[in-house]
Write a protein that holds these residues in place. Structure first.
Motif, PDB file in Angstrom:
ATOM      1  N   ARG A 146      -0.068  77.388  26.246  1.00 54.14           N
ATOM      2  CA  ARG A 146      -1.506  76.768  25.587  1.00 54.14           C
ATOM      3  C   ARG A 146      -1.163  75.967  24.642  1.00 54.14           C
ATOM      4  NH1 ARG A 146      -2.841  82.569  26.662  1.00 54.14           N
ATOM      5  NH2 ARG A 146      -4.201  82.655  28.384  1.00 54.14           N
ATOM      6  N   HIS A 147      -0.070  76.153  23.644  1.00 55.55           N
ATOM      7  CA  HIS A 147       0.195  75.287  22.648  1.00 55.55           C
ATOM      8  C   HIS A 147       0.707  74.031  23.150  1.00 55.55           C
ATOM      9  CE1 HIS A 147       1.657  74.105  18.438  1.00 55.55           C
ATOM     10  NE2 HIS A 147       2.514  73.599  19.090  1.00 55.55           N
ATOM     11  N   ARG A 165      -4.175  68.057  26.016  1.00 51.30           N
ATOM     12  CA  ARG A 165      -5.217  68.060  27.177  1.00 51.30           C
ATOM     13  C   ARG A 165      -5.741  69.496  27.396  1.00 51.30           C
ATOM     14  NH1 ARG A 165      -0.070  66.678  31.115  1.00 51.30           N
ATOM     15  NH2 ARG A 165       0.773  68.769  31.264  1.00 51.30           N
ATOM     16  N   GLU A 166      -7.078  69.716  27.933  1.00 52.85           N
ATOM     17  CA  GLU A 166      -7.486  70.840  28.207  1.00 52.85           C
ATOM     18  C   GLU A 166      -6.740  71.765  29.245  1.00 52.85           C
ATOM     19  OE1 GLU A 166     -10.476  73.651  27.032  1.00 52.85           O
ATOM     20  OE2 GLU A 166     -10.239  71.502  26.271  1.00 52.85           O
ATOM     21  N   ALA A 167      -6.548  72.688  28.915  1.00 51.75           N
ATOM     22  CA  ALA A 167      -5.766  73.806  29.957  1.00 51.75           C
ATOM     23  C   ALA A 167      -6.599  74.969  30.174  1.00 51.75           C
ATOM     24  CB  ALA A 167      -4.207  73.864  29.646  1.00 51.75           C
ATOM     25  N   GLY A 168      -7.100  75.190  31.323  1.00 53.07           N
ATOM     26  CA  GLY A 168      -7.857  76.314  31.823  1.00 53.07           C
ATOM     27  C   GLY A 168      -6.947  77.416  31.989  1.00 53.07           C
ATOM     28  N   GLU A 169      -7.570  78.597  32.299  1.00 49.15           N
ATOM     29  CA  GLU A 169      -6.484  79.780  32.491  1.00 49.15           C
ATOM     30  C   GLU A 169      -6.008  79.626  33.836  1.00 49.15           C
ATOM     31  OE1 GLU A 169      -4.934  83.372  31.788  1.00 49.15           O
ATOM     32  OE2 GLU A 169      -5.929  81.993  30.438  1.00 49.15           O
ATOM     33  N   ALA A 170      -6.502  78.829  34.832  1.00 47.65           N
ATOM     34  CA  ALA A 170      -5.854  78.791  35.974  1.00 47.65           C
ATOM     35  C   ALA A 170      -4.560  77.789  35.964  1.00 47.65           C
ATOM     36  CB  ALA A 170      -6.776  77.981  36.982  1.00 47.65           C
ATOM     37  N   ARG A 171      -4.657  76.836  35.063  1.00 48.28           N
ATOM     38  CA  ARG A 171      -3.537  75.968  34.693  1.00 48.28           C
ATOM     39  C   ARG A 171      -2.470  76.814  34.270  1.00 48.28           C
ATOM     40  NH1 ARG A 171       0.228  71.584  35.464  1.00 48.28           N
ATOM     41  NH2 ARG A 171       0.811  70.868  33.278  1.00 48.28           N
ATOM     42  N   ILE A 172      -2.846  77.757  32.952  1.00 40.28           N
ATOM     43  CA  ILE A 172      -1.944  78.462  32.473  1.00 40.28           C
ATOM     44  C   ILE A 172      -1.116  79.374  33.313  1.00 40.28           C
ATOM     45  CG2 ILE A 172      -1.376  80.076  30.548  1.00 40.28           C
ATOM     46  CD1 ILE A 172      -2.053  76.948  29.744  1.00 40.28           C
TER      47      ILE A 172
END
Length: 220
Positions: free
Chosen positions: A63-64, A72-79
């Protein structure tokens, strides 16, 4: 029982990567490899962050990196996708990684004579699987992974087992391990292969590997 581990230093809580297994660097590299397609400046920033931030859950790191370094925006799916790729990358390497010098000897010497615990930021199911497959589970009364974070994990351990903080030593290789110890008022020994680049304050007792752990404990 030697003086280093007698009355006031009875409970030992070990980090895993960089303390029991020589795996901290390979994990940092596995994180960095996921960003090989980024510009060089971004890759350098990712590497610098990873060198500073051992001992944190991988979701926190991703996330960091995504939000604060790459912007950039990182949603839970990306993480979660990044976490799965990371797990696949490191699994076999963790099975092959050598132990930190002196680690197995220390565990064999003190198993059953002192309460020994393992506390890691690795997700607990993965941690337990690696520890079992490496034949290390029998050394520890508990194998504790994430969640929660290490500060909370250590606090919960002390309460659950009714160990006094003054009798407990956290042994870690990252500032996050040191912070967990300080937050819970336990003692601390830092493991740092390169004392010149130690992440710890100058007054922290350190050792380059676990061959020196008994001597380090004796200096607390």
């Amino acid at each position: 029982m030697s003086a280093c581990c007698s009355r006031h230093h009875r409970v030992l809580v070990f980090d895993f990567d960089g303390v029991i297994l020589d795996s901290a660097r390979l994990k940092r590299q596995a994180f960095a490899d996921l960003y090989d397609d980024e510009p060089e400046e971004s890759r350098r920033a990712v590497a610098a962050y990873l060198n500073r931030r051992g001992g944190q859950p991988r979701e926190v790191k991703f996330r960091h990196i995504e939000g604060h370094i790459l912007g950039r925006e990182a949603g839970e799916a990306r993480i979660q996708a990044l976490c799965r790729r990371f797990k696949a990358s490191v699994e076999q390497r963790l099975l092959d990684a050598p132990a930190i010098p002196g680690a197995l000897e220390f565990l064999n010497r003190w198993q059953g004579r002192l309460p020994l615990y393992l506390l890691s930021a690795t997700p607990e199911p993965e941690l337990r699987a690696i520890v079992e497959r490496r034949g290390l589970a029998g050394h520890f009364l508990e194998v504790i992974g994430a969640p929660p974070d290490k500060v909370t994990g250590l606090r919960n351990l002390l309460a659950r087992r009714q160990h006094a903080a003054r009798d407990t030593v956290m042994i870690g290789d990252s500032y996050n391990d040191y912070r967990a110890a300080r937050s819970n008022a336990t003692l601390f020994v830092g493991v740092t292969a390169d004392p010149a680049s130690s992440p710890f304050p100058n007054d922290v007792v350190t050792t380059v590997d676990l061959h020196g752990l008994e001597e380090a404990l004796g200096r607390l």
